[in-house]
Design a protein around this motif. Structure first.
Motif, PDB file in Angstrom:
ATOM      1  N   PRO A   1       0.843  -1.198   0.000  1.00 28.67           N
ATOM      2  CA  PRO A   1       0.000   0.000   0.000  1.00 28.67           C
ATOM      3  C   PRO A   1       0.881   1.252   0.000  1.00 28.67           C
ATOM      4  CG  PRO A   1      -0.797  -1.584   1.610  1.00 28.67           C
ATOM      5  CD  PRO A   1       0.515  -2.107   1.101  1.00 28.67           C
ATOM      6  N   LEU A   2       0.551   2.188  -0.870  1.00 29.70           N
ATOM      7  CA  LEU A   2       1.405   3.359  -1.065  1.00 29.70           C
ATOM      8  C   LEU A   2       1.658   4.129   0.231  1.00 29.70           C
ATOM      9  CD1 LEU A   2       2.897   5.347  -2.841  1.00 29.70           C
ATOM     10  CD2 LEU A   2       0.702   6.394  -3.427  1.00 29.70           C
ATOM     11  N   GLY A   3       0.591   4.394   0.963  1.00 28.17           N
ATOM     12  CA  GLY A   3       0.727   5.215   2.166  1.00 28.17           C
ATOM     13  C   GLY A   3       1.674   4.616   3.187  1.00 28.17           C
ATOM     14  N   GLU A   4       1.576   3.331   3.413  1.00 22.69           N
ATOM     15  CA  GLU A   4       2.442   2.760   4.442  1.00 22.69           C
ATOM     16  C   GLU A   4       3.852   2.500   3.939  1.00 22.69           C
ATOM     17  OE1 GLU A   4       1.058  -1.683   5.243  1.00 22.69           O
ATOM     18  OE2 GLU A   4      -0.529  -0.279   5.708  1.00 22.69           O
TER      19      GLU A   4
ATOM     20  N   THR B   1      -4.288  10.139   7.853  1.00 22.32           N
ATOM     21  CA  THR B   1      -5.269  10.979   8.536  1.00 22.32           C
ATOM     22  C   THR B   1      -5.098  10.884  10.046  1.00 22.32           C
ATOM     23  OG1 THR B   1      -6.802  10.530   6.724  1.00 22.32           O
ATOM     24  CG2 THR B   1      -7.725  11.466   8.749  1.00 22.32           C
ATOM     25  N   ARG B   2      -4.941   9.664  10.513  1.00 23.93           N
ATOM     26  CA  ARG B   2      -4.738   9.452  11.950  1.00 23.93           C
ATOM     27  C   ARG B   2      -3.416  10.062  12.403  1.00 23.93           C
ATOM     28  NH1 ARG B   2      -5.498   9.549  16.447  1.00 23.93           N
ATOM     29  NH2 ARG B   2      -5.455   7.937  18.059  1.00 23.93           N
TER      30      ARG B   2
ATOM     31  N   TYR C   1      14.399  12.674  15.007  1.00 22.96           N
ATOM     32  CA  TYR C   1      14.130  13.823  14.131  1.00 22.96           C
ATOM     33  C   TYR C   1      13.164  13.485  13.006  1.00 22.96           C
ATOM     34  CZ  TYR C   1      17.602  11.680  11.007  1.00 22.96           C
ATOM     35  OH  TYR C   1      18.285  10.819  10.189  1.00 22.96           O
ATOM     36  N   ARG C   2      12.977  12.175  12.750  1.00 22.00           N
ATOM     37  CA  ARG C   2      12.046  11.763  11.696  1.00 22.00           C
ATOM     38  C   ARG C   2      10.608  12.092  12.059  1.00 22.00           C
ATOM     39  NH1 ARG C   2      15.640   8.903  13.500  1.00 22.00           N
ATOM     40  NH2 ARG C   2      17.443   8.222  12.286  1.00 22.00           N
ATOM     41  N   ALA C   3      10.355  12.293  13.368  1.00 19.18           N
ATOM     42  CA  ALA C   3       9.000  12.610  13.827  1.00 19.18           C
ATOM     43  C   ALA C   3       8.500  13.898  13.173  1.00 19.18           C
ATOM     44  CB  ALA C   3       8.981  12.733  15.346  1.00 19.18           C
ATOM     45  N   ARG C   4       9.398  14.867  13.027  1.00 24.79           N
ATOM     46  CA  ARG C   4       8.983  16.133  12.420  1.00 24.79           C
ATOM     47  C   ARG C   4       8.577  15.923  10.959  1.00 24.79           C
ATOM     48  NH1 ARG C   4      12.449  19.782  10.101  1.00 24.79           N
ATOM     49  NH2 ARG C   4      14.189  18.724  11.130  1.00 24.79           N
ATOM     50  N   TYR C   5       9.353  15.096  10.244  1.00 23.23           N
ATOM     51  CA  TYR C   5       9.012  14.800   8.847  1.00 23.23           C
ATOM     52  C   TYR C   5       7.653  14.113   8.741  1.00 23.23           C
ATOM     53  CZ  TYR C   5      13.997  15.599   7.779  1.00 23.23           C
ATOM     54  OH  TYR C   5      15.244  16.133   7.626  1.00 23.23           O
ATOM     55  N   ILE C   6       7.448  13.116   9.603  1.00 27.48           N
ATOM     56  CA  ILE C   6       6.180  12.372   9.572  1.00 27.48           C
ATOM     57  C   ILE C   6       5.024  13.335   9.884  1.00 27.48           C
ATOM     58  CG2 ILE C   6       4.831  10.523  10.659  1.00 27.48           C
ATOM     59  CD1 ILE C   6       7.101   9.175   9.435  1.00 27.48           C
ATOM     60  N   HIS C   7       5.226  14.139  10.899  1.00 28.46           N
ATOM     61  CA  HIS C   7       4.184  15.072  11.321  1.00 28.46           C
ATOM     62  C   HIS C   7       3.848  16.054  10.199  1.00 28.46           C
ATOM     63  CE1 HIS C   7       1.778  17.350  14.163  1.00 28.46           C
ATOM     64  NE2 HIS C   7       2.416  18.451  13.828  1.00 28.46           N
TER      65      HIS C   7
ATOM     66  N   ARG D   1       0.380  16.373   8.014  1.00 25.46           N
ATOM     67  CA  ARG D   1      -0.430  17.592   7.909  1.00 25.46           C
ATOM     68  C   ARG D   1      -0.630  17.991   6.448  1.00 25.46           C
ATOM     69  NH1 ARG D   1      -0.633  19.824  13.186  1.00 25.46           N
ATOM     70  NH2 ARG D   1      -2.177  21.259  12.337  1.00 25.46           N
ATOM     71  N   PHE D   2       0.428  17.860   5.670  1.00 21.36           N
ATOM     72  CA  PHE D   2       0.331  18.196   4.246  1.00 21.36           C
ATOM     73  C   PHE D   2      -0.695  17.311   3.549  1.00 21.36           C
ATOM     74  CE2 PHE D   2       1.390  17.711  -0.189  1.00 21.36           C
ATOM     75  CZ  PHE D   2       1.723  18.989  -0.607  1.00 21.36           C
ATOM     76  N   LEU D   3      -0.590  15.996   3.807  1.00 17.43           N
ATOM     77  CA  LEU D   3      -1.502  15.058   3.141  1.00 17.43           C
ATOM     78  C   LEU D   3      -2.942  15.272   3.601  1.00 17.43           C
ATOM     79  CD1 LEU D   3       0.641  11.793   3.125  1.00 17.43           C
ATOM     80  CD2 LEU D   3       0.184  13.356   1.222  1.00 17.43           C
ATOM     81  N   ALA D   4      -3.100  15.735   4.855  1.00 21.09           N
ATOM     82  CA  ALA D   4      -4.449  16.016   5.346  1.00 21.09           C
ATOM     83  C   ALA D   4      -5.063  17.190   4.590  1.00 21.09           C
ATOM     84  CB  ALA D   4      -4.408  16.312   6.840  1.00 21.09           C
ATOM     85  N   GLU D   5      -4.207  18.127   4.204  1.00 19.18           N
ATOM     86  CA  GLU D   5      -4.706  19.289   3.454  1.00 19.18           C
ATOM     87  C   GLU D   5      -4.834  19.010   1.955  1.00 19.18           C
ATOM     88  OE1 GLU D   5      -2.205  22.604   4.312  1.00 19.18           O
ATOM     89  OE2 GLU D   5      -2.614  22.523   6.479  1.00 19.18           O
ATOM     90  N   HIS D   6      -4.207  17.931   1.519  1.00 15.17           N
ATOM     91  CA  HIS D   6      -4.286  17.551   0.103  1.00 15.17           C
ATOM     92  C   HIS D   6      -4.747  16.101   0.010  1.00 15.17           C
ATOM     93  CE1 HIS D   6      -1.336  20.825   0.448  1.00 15.17           C
ATOM     94  NE2 HIS D   6      -1.706  21.196  -0.761  1.00 15.17           N
ATOM     95  N   PRO D   7      -6.030  15.878   0.216  1.00 25.42           N
ATOM     96  CA  PRO D   7      -6.557  14.506   0.360  1.00 25.42           C
ATOM     97  C   PRO D   7      -6.319  13.612  -0.861  1.00 25.42           C
ATOM     98  CG  PRO D   7      -8.219  16.173   0.888  1.00 25.42           C
ATOM     99  CD  PRO D   7      -7.073  16.890   0.294  1.00 25.42           C
ATOM    100  N   ASP D   8      -6.191  14.210  -2.031  1.00 25.38           N
ATOM    101  CA  ASP D   8      -6.031  13.390  -3.233  1.00 25.38           C
ATOM    102  C   ASP D   8      -4.576  13.220  -3.653  1.00 25.38           C
ATOM    103  OD1 ASP D   8      -8.774  13.123  -3.414  1.00 25.38           O
ATOM    104  OD2 ASP D   8      -8.981  14.976  -4.582  1.00 25.38           O
ATOM    105  N   TYR D   9      -3.677  13.714  -2.814  1.00 22.26           N
ATOM    106  CA  TYR D   9      -2.267  13.757  -3.221  1.00 22.26           C
ATOM    107  C   TYR D   9      -1.715  12.376  -3.556  1.00 22.26           C
ATOM    108  CZ  TYR D   9       2.257  16.132  -3.453  1.00 22.26           C
ATOM    109  OH  TYR D   9       3.437  16.679  -3.872  1.00 22.26           O
TER     110      TYR D   9
END
Length: 316
Positions: A117-120, A162-163, A179-185, A189-197
DNA sequence: GCACAGGTAGATT
DNA sequence: AATCTACCTGTG
């Protein structure tokens, strides 16, 4: 997941594997949610939690009770890209004129590129920078335990983006992300604002998809290529990490080549399934079969593009 | 104690 | 455009 011998089912459409190639395909750095337990592997992807084992040369699976064989086999077929003929793609790689690649292929017959799955896939490789595979797996498990959706058998899926977007960065840091936490976060947030990305990426041509991935915080060329290769089946993607870079430099004699030039070499030398070649080389280097781990063996072709010589010598 | 690990982004030259 | 450097944390 509790197992009984009666739970095991044969998988008629299964690809051919040997012990080495099954282990390397599942637990060799493409995916981070497979664990070896006794005689079998247990893996989680999407909402699936499935066990696999190699019995008399054939793959058998065990799924949680209540999941139909059809559903499990359909999920397996997609995950293993059963519609892709990796034997034919491997045969089309330039192993006849490349003894390094031949050595790698011979060590892992049946190795495949997963279609996760792409997201994971994106998530897993966002966790991966300067981490070893066991640590990446530990991070994924910790995040799943904290934020993931519980599955019927008691295990937990990776959380959706989303979660993840709802979680504080500090909560991610608690999962040893550093430091990867900041990237994930930020990516969440970006993907939440761009649902079809992500779905746009899924249907975009590879170069375009890579550019879109690299817009995400923390995603550079390497993580983008891993995501394209292991999550979208874009076999032309050729992730260059420290291992592969060492192989290209030491085994192929490309000292002084810049990253862009190494990518050009890979595209030209390995062709449209360069990513598959990458995975053979990566596996072989980690196993110490070819140069890369500790400089055990090198081949010495003078010219990278005419590396037909099979002479080997020990490294000092 | 200290280097190193499937990198990336931002600063400095 | 090429070359540093900080960024977290576990492991040897």
């Amino acid at each position: 997941m509790k197992l009984q011998s009666a739970d095991w089912q044969s998988w008629p459409g299964a690809p051919g594997f040997c012990d080495a190639s099954l282990s390397e395909t599942l637990d060799g750095g493409q995916a981070f949610r497979w664990n070896h337990a006794g005689d079998h592997f247990h893996g989680i992807w999407g909402a699936h939690s499935i066990c696999l084992r190699l019995k008399n040369g054939a793959i058998e699976y065990a799924a949680p009770s209540g999941v139909s064989p059809q559903a499990t086999e359909a999920a397996l077929a997609k995950y293993f890209a059963a519609d892709t003929d990796f034997a034919a793609l491997t045969d089309a790689l330039p192993w006849r004129s490349d003894p390094i690649l031949k050595r790698a292929i011979d060590a892992f017959p049946g190795l495949r590129i997963l279609r996760q799955p792409l997201g994971e896939t994106l998530f897993g490789f966002l966790c991966s920078s300067t981490k070893q595979i066991p640590q990446i797996k530990a991070i994924c498990e910790a995040v799943a335990d904290d934020l993931g959706h519980p599955l019927a058998d008691g295990s937990r899926a990776l959380p959706s983006w989303t979660r993840l977007a709802e979680a504080e960065e500090s909560r991610l840091r608690a999962a040893k992300l550093g430091y990867r936490a900041r990237y994930i976060h930020q990516t969440a947030r970006f993907l939440a604002e761009h649902p079809d990305y992500l779905s746009t990426i899924e249907s975009a041509p590879t170069d375009e998809a890579r550019a879109l991935l690299m817009e995400l915080p923390g995603v550079g060329r390497k993580i983008a290529d891993c995501t394209l290769l292991f999550g979208l089946g874009r076999l032309e993607a050729f992730p260059i990490d420290t291992w592969v870079q060492r192989i290209l430099i030491r085994a192929y004699g490309l000292e002084g080549w810049k990253p862009e030039q190494l990518l050009d070499f890979a595209r030209i030398h390995f062709g449209p399934a360069a990513g598959l070649a990458q995975q053979y080389l990566f596996a072989a280097a980690r196993a110490g079969v070819i140069a890369g781990s500790n400089g055990i063996t090198i081949l010495q072709p003078k010219s990278p593009l005419s590396s037909t010589g099979s002479t080997q010598k020990k490294c000092p």
